[in-house]
Design a protein around this motif. Structure first.
Motif, PDB file in Angstrom:
ATOM      1  N   CYS A  10       0.825  -1.206   0.000  1.00 59.46           N
ATOM      2  CA  CYS A  10       0.000   0.000   0.000  1.00 59.46           C
ATOM      3  C   CYS A  10       0.860   1.257   0.000  1.00 59.46           C
ATOM      4  O   CYS A  10       0.552   2.238  -0.672  1.00 59.46           O
ATOM      5  CB  CYS A  10      -0.937   0.004   1.205  1.00 59.46           C
ATOM      6  SG  CYS A  10      -2.464  -0.878   0.896  1.00 59.46           S
ATOM      7  N   PHE A  14       0.900   4.179  -2.625  1.00 59.82           N
ATOM      8  CA  PHE A  14       0.600   5.499  -2.088  1.00 59.82           C
ATOM      9  C   PHE A  14       1.693   6.495  -2.482  1.00 59.82           C
ATOM     10  O   PHE A  14       1.414   7.587  -2.955  1.00 59.82           O
ATOM     11  CB  PHE A  14       0.499   5.389  -0.564  1.00 59.82           C
ATOM     12  CG  PHE A  14      -0.177   6.547   0.104  1.00 59.82           C
ATOM     13  CD1 PHE A  14      -1.545   6.652   0.080  1.00 59.82           C
ATOM     14  CD2 PHE A  14       0.555   7.508   0.772  1.00 59.82           C
ATOM     15  CE1 PHE A  14      -2.186   7.706   0.715  1.00 59.82           C
ATOM     16  CE2 PHE A  14      -0.068   8.564   1.404  1.00 59.82           C
ATOM     17  CZ  PHE A  14      -1.446   8.661   1.381  1.00 59.82           C
ATOM     18  N   CYS A 195     -16.341   5.524   0.101  1.00 62.50           N
ATOM     19  CA  CYS A 195     -15.522   5.082   1.219  1.00 62.50           C
ATOM     20  C   CYS A 195     -16.417   5.158   2.453  1.00 62.50           C
ATOM     21  O   CYS A 195     -16.771   6.249   2.908  1.00 62.50           O
ATOM     22  CB  CYS A 195     -14.290   5.977   1.366  1.00 62.50           C
ATOM     23  SG  CYS A 195     -13.063   5.344   2.538  1.00 62.50           S
ATOM     24  N   LEU A 214      -7.086  12.136  -1.785  1.00 65.15           N
ATOM     25  CA  LEU A 214      -6.843  11.667  -0.418  1.00 65.15           C
ATOM     26  C   LEU A 214      -5.521  12.283   0.025  1.00 65.15           C
ATOM     27  O   LEU A 214      -4.451  11.814  -0.370  1.00 65.15           O
ATOM     28  CB  LEU A 214      -6.773  10.141  -0.386  1.00 65.15           C
ATOM     29  CG  LEU A 214      -6.552   9.487   0.972  1.00 65.15           C
ATOM     30  CD1 LEU A 214      -7.769   9.679   1.874  1.00 65.15           C
ATOM     31  CD2 LEU A 214      -6.265   7.995   0.807  1.00 65.15           C
ATOM     32  N   ALA A 219      -6.401   8.834  -5.075  1.00 65.21           N
ATOM     33  CA  ALA A 219      -6.509   7.473  -4.537  1.00 65.21           C
ATOM     34  C   ALA A 219      -6.888   6.444  -5.590  1.00 65.21           C
ATOM     35  O   ALA A 219      -6.894   5.244  -5.288  1.00 65.21           O
ATOM     36  CB  ALA A 219      -7.506   7.446  -3.382  1.00 65.21           C
ATOM     37  N   MET A 222      -4.525   3.591  -5.891  1.00 68.21           N
ATOM     38  CA  MET A 222      -4.495   2.515  -4.902  1.00 68.21           C
ATOM     39  C   MET A 222      -5.451   1.378  -5.241  1.00 68.21           C
ATOM     40  O   MET A 222      -5.526   0.390  -4.504  1.00 68.21           O
ATOM     41  CB  MET A 222      -4.858   3.078  -3.520  1.00 68.21           C
ATOM     42  CG  MET A 222      -3.937   4.192  -3.044  1.00 68.21           C
ATOM     43  SD  MET A 222      -4.508   4.948  -1.494  1.00 68.21           S
ATOM     44  CE  MET A 222      -4.278   3.577  -0.362  1.00 68.21           C
ATOM     45  N   SER A 388      -9.379  -0.737  -2.769  1.00 68.62           N
ATOM     46  CA  SER A 388      -8.068  -0.378  -2.232  1.00 68.62           C
ATOM     47  C   SER A 388      -7.740  -1.290  -1.054  1.00 68.62           C
ATOM     48  O   SER A 388      -8.564  -2.095  -0.620  1.00 68.62           O
ATOM     49  CB  SER A 388      -8.071   1.083  -1.766  1.00 68.62           C
ATOM     50  OG  SER A 388      -8.800   1.217  -0.555  1.00 68.62           O
ATOM     51  N   LEU A 391      -7.423   1.743   4.379  1.00 66.59           N
ATOM     52  CA  LEU A 391      -6.745   3.035   4.437  1.00 66.59           C
ATOM     53  C   LEU A 391      -5.953   3.216   5.729  1.00 66.59           C
ATOM     54  O   LEU A 391      -5.021   4.029   5.786  1.00 66.59           O
ATOM     55  CB  LEU A 391      -7.758   4.165   4.274  1.00 66.59           C
ATOM     56  CG  LEU A 391      -8.508   4.203   2.942  1.00 66.59           C
ATOM     57  CD1 LEU A 391      -9.410   5.421   2.889  1.00 66.59           C
ATOM     58  CD2 LEU A 391      -7.547   4.203   1.765  1.00 66.59           C
TER      59      LEU A 391
END
Length: 405
Positions: A10, A14, A195, A214, A219, A222, A388, A391
């Motif tokens: 991630c 990111f 989300c 984000l 995002a 991701m 994704s 988070l």
């Protein structure tokens, strides 16, 4: 892959796109609203018309609004193409819809299914104006004319929390809320993303495509994409081509056709924004639980908490196994403990997966808890579903998405 590996993956996604932060995104008309988790009913809501709250129902075929004022509303003729569409996507739990006569004209009626009381109710299908906020600073809100919706009397929605005016159906249908609010003339794509927040945090929902800002990244970078599966007998649901389930990297042994549809359209793997926890048909659940209990044999068990059957004593070094949903082409949705376990007290956490029974309509229903704090994109135009990592792995939450121009 352990938690450290998931975190590394991630972080790579990111950071590899953080370069975008040095450049402003081109202005887009992406529609946006914050999302709130309700404390009375297990629902998530977002805002239309500045201050009207609608609950998110990703299997709802159309927009439903409470109308208890007895005012006359525009008629959609019974013989219209729009009325025919309502029949095609009418909830399968409900009897056939009958039209009505208003001032001598045959007026289209449609039917809604309220999933908590499991009630069906038919009333006038009409149209009106709806507005939603935008990320475009020069057009912070758009108003849409002639949006079709089902006008339902308030008793049908009597147990809804105060301020919740209706239901925003987000199914893959022509009359769904997202589809009506993403006209091509605004440069909007036929997709939506959301989300869903955990706890009291805010979340976000987007209509028409990204960017999904984000912090200082988009995002979309991701997201892992898989193909949405069509089920001609269940037009209102999104289905995923699940190939297997693993516990701590070990695939559980299931029948080869465990996730397939049967001749009636039952079976398959879908998502639900009105089902609190993921449910598995009994034949799948029993094998899954056996593997999970084996992987947690060294963690003290405690009394169950309805409806959660398997609860464990949580300690400072509490480590639960990771649950992976495996799809075609090696794509994996990694469910870390934040999404697979439900914390019920400071020192107790329970497995957030339920037994759906032998006669469950679907093989697997991925519930709200498993979707929380994860960006999900429903790219209906391309029949793709993007997800994704959690988070929390990148020290972010749903509340960090930009929802203002």
């Amino acid at each position: 892959m352990d938690k450290k590996s998931c975190l590394l993956l991630c972080l790579l996604l990111f950071s590899s796109y953080s370069y975008v932060s040095a450049h402003y995104y081109p202005s887009k008309n992406t529609l946006v609203s914050s999302v709130t988790k309700n404390t009375i009913l297990p629902i998530f809501t977002f805002t239309l018309n500045t201050n009207e709250e609608y609950f998110i129902h990703i299997a709802g075929p159309y927009l439903v609004r409470s109308c208890n004022d007895a005012l006359p509303r525009p008629i959609i003729p019974c013989g219209s193409a729009t009325c025919a569409l309502t029949r095609r996507v009418s909830p399968h739990q409900c009897p056939p819809t009958q039209n009505t006569i208003i001032n001598g004209t045959c007026a289209c009626q449609a039917t809604a299914f309220e999933p908590f009381q499991r009630l069906c109710n038919s009333n006038q299908y009409t149209f009106g104006d709806f507005s939603m906020s935008s990320l475009n600073p020069s057009s912070p809100s758009f108003t849409f004319k002639n949006v079709k919706y089902l006008c339902i009397p308030k008793p049908f929605l009597r147990d809804f929390p105060p301020g919740v005016l209706g239901l925003a159906g987000l199914a893959p249908t022509a009359l769904a809320t997202w589809n009506q609010l993403t006209p091509p003339r605004l440069g909007l794509e036929k997709k939506f993303a959301m989300c869903l927040p955990s706890g009291t945090n805010k979340g976000a929902i987007f209509f028409g495509g990204g960017p999904y800002k984000l912090g200082n990244i988009d995002a979309r970078s991701m997201l892992t994409y898989i193909t949405l599966i069509k089920n001609p007998r269940r037009l209102n649901n999104y289905f995923l081509g699940l190939k297997g389930i693993s516990v701590n990297g070990r695939k559980i042994l299931l029948a080869q056709n465990a996730f397939d549809f049967d001749g009636k359209g039952d079976g398959g793997v879908t998502l639900s924004s009105v089902t609190p926890f993921t449910t598995l048909r009994s034949d799948i659940y029993k094998v899954f639980i056996k593997a999970f209990l084996k992987a947690t044999s060294d963690i003290p068990r405690v009394n169950s908490t309805t409806p959660l059957e398997f609860c464990f004593k949580s300690t400072e070094h509490f480590q639960m196994p990771r649950i992976d949903l495996k799809f075609a082409d090696g794509k994996i949705w990694k469910m870390l403990p934040a999404n697979s376990m439900q914390k019920v007290s400071d020192d107790v956490a329970c497995l957030a997966f339920l037994n759906g029974g032998d006669a469950a309509a679907q093989a697997v229903v991925i519930g709200m808890h498993q979707m929380e704090n994860t960006l999900l994109e429903f790219d209906v135009g391309r029949s793709a579903f993007g997800f994704s990592c959690s988070l929390g792995l990148v020290n972010a939450s749903c509340g960090d998405f930009q929802t203002k121009p």
